[in-house]
Write a protein that holds these residues in place. Structure first.
Motif, PDB file in Angstrom:
ATOM      1  N   LYS A  50       0.819  -1.199   0.000  1.00  0.00           N
ATOM      2  CA  LYS A  50       0.000   0.000   0.000  1.00  0.00           C
ATOM      3  C   LYS A  50       0.861   1.260   0.000  1.00  0.00           C
ATOM      4  CE  LYS A  50      -3.366   2.433   2.895  1.00  0.00           C
ATOM      5  NZ  LYS A  50      -4.180   2.367   4.132  1.00  0.00           N
ATOM      6  N   TYR A  51       1.851   1.315   0.892  1.00  0.00           N
ATOM      7  CA  TYR A  51       2.652   2.521   1.003  1.00  0.00           C
ATOM      8  C   TYR A  51       3.737   2.600  -0.064  1.00  0.00           C
ATOM      9  CZ  TYR A  51       0.260   3.770   5.274  1.00  0.00           C
ATOM     10  OH  TYR A  51      -0.710   4.134   6.163  1.00  0.00           O
ATOM     11  N   SER A  52       4.174   1.446  -0.579  1.00  0.00           N
ATOM     12  CA  SER A  52       5.140   1.494  -1.675  1.00  0.00           C
ATOM     13  C   SER A  52       4.482   2.036  -2.940  1.00  0.00           C
ATOM     14  CB  SER A  52       5.725   0.103  -1.926  1.00  0.00           C
ATOM     15  OG  SER A  52       4.711  -0.796  -2.337  1.00  0.00           O
ATOM     16  N   TYR A  58       4.052   9.204  -6.615  1.00  0.00           N
ATOM     17  CA  TYR A  58       4.605  10.550  -6.632  1.00  0.00           C
ATOM     18  C   TYR A  58       5.708  10.694  -7.673  1.00  0.00           C
ATOM     19  CZ  TYR A  58       2.047  11.651  -2.367  1.00  0.00           C
ATOM     20  OH  TYR A  58       1.053  11.881  -1.452  1.00  0.00           O
ATOM     21  N   VAL A  59       6.447   9.642  -7.908  1.00  0.00           N
ATOM     22  CA  VAL A  59       7.589   9.731  -8.829  1.00  0.00           C
ATOM     23  C   VAL A  59       7.254   9.234 -10.228  1.00  0.00           C
ATOM     24  CG1 VAL A  59       9.245   9.538  -6.947  1.00  0.00           C
ATOM     25  CG2 VAL A  59       8.465   7.453  -8.102  1.00  0.00           C
ATOM     26  N   TYR A  60       6.152   8.475 -10.368  1.00  0.00           N
ATOM     27  CA  TYR A  60       5.797   7.915 -11.687  1.00  0.00           C
ATOM     28  C   TYR A  60       4.722   8.813 -12.312  1.00  0.00           C
ATOM     29  CZ  TYR A  60       4.606   4.381 -15.191  1.00  0.00           C
ATOM     30  OH  TYR A  60       4.402   3.694 -16.363  1.00  0.00           O
ATOM     31  N   HIS A 161      -0.051   9.980 -19.831  1.00  0.00           N
ATOM     32  CA  HIS A 161       0.525  10.919 -18.865  1.00  0.00           C
ATOM     33  C   HIS A 161      -0.583  11.547 -18.025  1.00  0.00           C
ATOM     34  CE1 HIS A 161       2.963  14.201 -17.230  1.00  0.00           C
ATOM     35  NE2 HIS A 161       4.036  13.476 -17.577  1.00  0.00           N
ATOM     36  N   LYS A 162      -0.291  11.782 -16.769  1.00  0.00           N
ATOM     37  CA  LYS A 162      -1.310  12.244 -15.836  1.00  0.00           C
ATOM     38  C   LYS A 162      -1.834  13.646 -16.165  1.00  0.00           C
ATOM     39  CE  LYS A 162       2.170  13.831 -12.478  1.00  0.00           C
ATOM     40  NZ  LYS A 162       2.658  13.626 -11.088  1.00  0.00           N
TER      41      LYS A 162
END
Length: 493
Positions: A50-52, A58-60, A161-162
């Protein structure tokens, strides 16, 4: 100059060392992840995942959407998955290295799709995105009389892309689903359905009839074609005026005038399925409603010989009550229902139930449907059943005349003109002969029969029918004169 070389070599060595360290780091992370997966307790593993995932979010910078092949507890195949599969077929053929092929339309058309674990790119409004296919083993397997085991199921994964989230989730996905459904509609095998009680069964629809081969007046034919095409393209119009996207056709005329052939030609023109509804096999109004709900869009619902299917004039129940009173039967509702179940008596479909089927609230379930009634005796039908708004277009299919004959001659004999055409056309306008009767004489019975022999056979049939008609007219005239004389005698007496 000499001082620059060591610097370049030093930088090159630094870059090499950096990639070496990065590779070692990745290998170490993968090893640690494998150990964690193997030995970490399930609760801690879920917590860690979950936390990974939050960290990588945030980085992807990309968003992924997965479309599974099967959804729901009954493992029904997803319509979205099928639409995406059809949409990607053209891109798969040009980009993917491993492909899958399937035959459709009675083994006449080949559909290409990308194989598992392949990826293709797409572009929409200048934005590039990627589609990947895959397979996964099913976690649950449902086995019953109606469903089979699905050992593994496929999926499609969309990546973009987001920054383009709104464009992809809205216009693009609507575009994909719409295009995919249209491709599936064009490639599908059309079907002819019939009802067995309250459920449908089907066979592949392969009737060859078209409007080009239909024997009728050319102007009337073109009017029907224009009406059908206009209906199929007017979804927005029906939505704007607040009406269900459906249209009713009443085909009436003597037997053998091509009513069933007309329905097949309509289906082939619009590429629709046909649902041939047998009213006598429907138990009651509820079953009729259920059959309606299970029909698909882009279809023709047909009730042939509706004047013979059921007594829908409202008198049927009164007649049954009178007959039961005469026979002295006990009119206990429970016993009467038991009698219907044991003997599988006539359908309890009512005129009201059929009218609701045509244009009630339930008729709006689905869209782009034609409802076609056929009858040999239009005067026997209840006016409420065939009024405008229910049966929007009334089409009379009558006896064969000179223009319709020329269509049949072209179809059966392959000729556009002949010196006997004028004589046949004159007889056609004087004698009532159905297109089915005319076609029987134009059908070559052997290889030696040419067009002249077939046309002379038709002329013989027309002249015989004309003589019989004149003979009947004379007999009717004599009977009329005799009845007048009898009336005069009775008056004198």
């Amino acid at each position: 100059m000499k001082s620059e070389k060591p610097t370049a070599m030093t930088n090159s060595g630094g870059a090499g060392n950096m990639f070496a360290h990065l590779g070692s780091l990745i290998a170490g992370v993968m090893f640690a992840w494998a150990i964690l997966q193997q030995f970490l307790p399930p609760d801690l593993r879920v917590y860690f995942e979950k936390y990974s995932q939050r960290f990588f979010r945030y980085v992807y910078p990309y968003i992924q959407i997965t479309f599974n092949e099967y959804t729901g507890e009954r493992l029904m195949r997803s319509e979205a998955y099928s639409a995406i599969e059809n949409y990607l077929s053209s891109r798969s053929a040009t980009q993917a290295k491993r492909l899958k092929a399937d035959m459709v339309k009675n083994n006449q058309s080949l559909v290409i799709s990308m194989d598992d674990h392949e990826e293709v790119s797409d572009e929409y409004n200048g934005v590039k995105l990627w589609w990947a296919s895959g397979k996964r083993g099913s976690k649950t397997q449902a086995v019953s009389f109606h469903t089979s085991v699905v050992a593994e199921s496929g999926y499609y994964k969309l990546t973009f892309h987001k920054t383009h989230r709104d464009l992809m989730l809205g216009p693009y996905l609507r575009h994909v689903l719409k295009q995919g459904k249209e491709i599936r509609f064009q490639n599908r095998q059309r079907k002819l359905y019939t009802n067995n009680g309250w459920y449908w069964t089907h066979v592949v629809f392969e009737h060859p009839a078209t409007f080009n081969t239909l024997a009728m007046d050319p102007d009337q034919k073109q009017d029907i074609i224009d009406d059908l095409i206009s209906f199929s393209k007017n979804e927005e119009f029906y939505a704007r005026i607040g009406r269900a996207w459906k249209r009713g056709y009443l085909l009436f005329g003597p037997p053998g005038t091509g009513k069933s052939t007309m329905i097949a030609a309509m289906a082939n023109l619009l590429n629709y399925d046909i649902y041939d509804l047998e009213l006598t096999a429907v138990k009651d109004n509820t079953s009729l409603r259920r059959l309606l709900i299970e029909t698909s869009s882009k279809s023709i619902i047909v009730i042939e010989d509706i004047d013979c299917s059921l007594d829908l004039t409202g008198q049927r129940k009164k007649k049954e009550k009178v007959e039961e009173d005469k026979e002295g039967e006990v009119r206990d509702p429970g016993k009467r229902a038991a009698k219907d179940e044991e003997g599988e008596k006539a359908s309890r479909v009512t005129l009201s139930g059929l009218l609701n089927f045509i244009d009630g609230l339930w008729s709006s379930c689905g869209g782009e449907r034609l409802l076609v009634f056929t009858t040999n005796h239009i005067e026997k039908l209840d006016p409420a059943l065939i009024r405008k708004g229910r049966m929007d277009k009334h089409v009379e299919l009558s006896y064969c005349r000179s223009k319709a004959f020329k269509v049949l001659a072209k179809n059966y004999l392959g000729i556009d003109d002949h010196h006997l055409f004028d004589h046949i056309g004159k007889l056609m306008n004087e004698v009532d002969l159905t297109p089915a009767d005319v076609a029987e004489h134009l059908m070559p019975k052997s290889a030696s029969k040419n067009a002249k022999v077939c046309l002379e056979s038709l002329i013989g049939a027309l002249e015989k029918a004309k003589e019989e008609g004149e003979s009947r007219a004379k007999e009717a005239e004599l009977k009329g004169e005799e009845s007048i004389e009898e009336v005069k005698v009775e008056t004198k007496e």
